[in-house]
Design a protein around this motif. Structure first.
Motif, PDB file in Angstrom:
ATOM      1  N   VAL A  12       0.813  -1.214   0.000  1.00 44.91           N
ATOM      2  CA  VAL A  12       0.000   0.000   0.000  1.00 44.91           C
ATOM      3  C   VAL A  12       0.848   1.267   0.000  1.00 44.91           C
ATOM      4  N   ARG A  13       1.858   1.318   0.839  1.00 43.13           N
ATOM      5  CA  ARG A  13       2.631   2.547   1.020  1.00 43.13           C
ATOM      6  C   ARG A  13       3.635   2.768  -0.112  1.00 43.13           C
ATOM      7  N   GLY A 229      -2.507  -8.284   2.987  1.00 41.96           N
ATOM      8  CA  GLY A 229      -2.869  -6.886   2.730  1.00 41.96           C
ATOM      9  C   GLY A 229      -1.670  -5.962   2.623  1.00 41.96           C
ATOM     10  N   LEU A 231      -0.375  -3.708   4.567  1.00 43.46           N
ATOM     11  CA  LEU A 231      -0.809  -2.328   4.812  1.00 43.46           C
ATOM     12  C   LEU A 231       0.313  -1.408   5.289  1.00 43.46           C
ATOM     13  N   ASP A 232       1.431  -1.972   5.685  1.00 46.37           N
ATOM     14  CA  ASP A 232       2.539  -1.167   6.210  1.00 46.37           C
ATOM     15  C   ASP A 232       3.845  -1.744   5.673  1.00 46.37           C
TER      16      ASP A 232
END
Length: 247
Positions: A12-13, A229, A231-232
């Motif tokens: 994501v990032r 996911g 996410l990080d």
């Protein structure tokens, strides 16, 4: 000892604010460290790199060989690096409010030391059992300890990423430091919350127990975090004894 580490931006990032390093001192003792930057965009990158590179550089110039001296060294270093990060953030507007978590370990012949600030963690796989060696310095963990939140509910708690201790955010930066006995076959994992928020302890344990190399175990943990996911940013560092698990 065998060391392997890997860091990944996640799914994501755009930027990777994690930083990782491995260092040896003049006495042949080695030091490993993982940091997760706070502050967004440039600030987190700068704080995590400062913490790892500065402490690693000063470790390489140190010549202690006893755990008691290492505890004193870590305590002093954390205080010094906290001040340096605060000074840097005050000098530049775009670095204002930056900080970083950190988890590190120093290895001796029969002992190893683990220290942490924030929610980056240290785990130990010993005799096929997984133990969390560090305690998260986070709002969620405080609520769990007070019985106001269950471990299951904590996974979806809105403030799950809020930490209560870090390097660079306040003038007080106290690390938890513990001395542990070493055993042949131990496998130590240091990681950022980009792994532990995505991959359960049971999943981590299953990967660490398998017969693959430490490099392959690390790659699999990164893959699982991204599959869940990503996410990080995700950073893992593994240290195994040269006999037994993970060699």
């Amino acid at each position: 000892m065998k060391v392997a580490y890997q860091t990944d931006v996640g799914s994501v990032r755009e930027n990777n604010e994690d930083y990782v390093g491995v260092f040896h001192n003049k006495s042949g003792i080695f030091f490993v460290m993982v940091a997760d930057g706070i502050g967004g965009h440039l600030g987190g990158d700068v704080a995590s790199e400062m913490a790892v590179s500065h402490m690693g550089f000063r470790f390489e110039g140190a010549n202690f060989s006893e755990p008691s001296d290492a505890i004193k060294w870590i305590t002093k270093e954390v205080e010094m690096e906290n001040k340096q990060i605060i000074e840097k953030s005050n000098q530049y507007e775009d670095l204002s409010g930056m900080g970083t978590t950190m988890v590190c370990a120093i290895f001796f012949e029969e002992k190893f030391i683990v220290a942490n600030i924030g929610d980056s963690r240290g785990y130990l796989l010993r005799h096929k059992e997984l133990y969390q060696l560090t305690e998260d310095h986070s709002v969620v963990n405080e609520l769990i300890k007070r019985g106001e939140l269950t471990v299951e509910d904590a996974k979806n708690y809105p403030q799950k990423n809020m930490i209560t201790r870090s390097l660079g955010i306040s003038s007080d930066a106290d690390a938890d430091i513990a001395v542990n006995d070493s055993e042949s076959g131990d496998l130590l994992l240091l990681c950022t919350d980009g792994l532990t928020n995505m991959v359960s302890d049971d999943e981590i344990k299953a990967v660490l127990k398998n017969s693959e190399t430490v490099e392959e175990k690390g790659a699999e943990l990164i893959r699982l975090a991204n599959k869940a996911g990503g996410l990080d940013n995700i950073t893992i560092l593994l240290v195994s004894n040269d006999r037994g698990i993970g060699k």
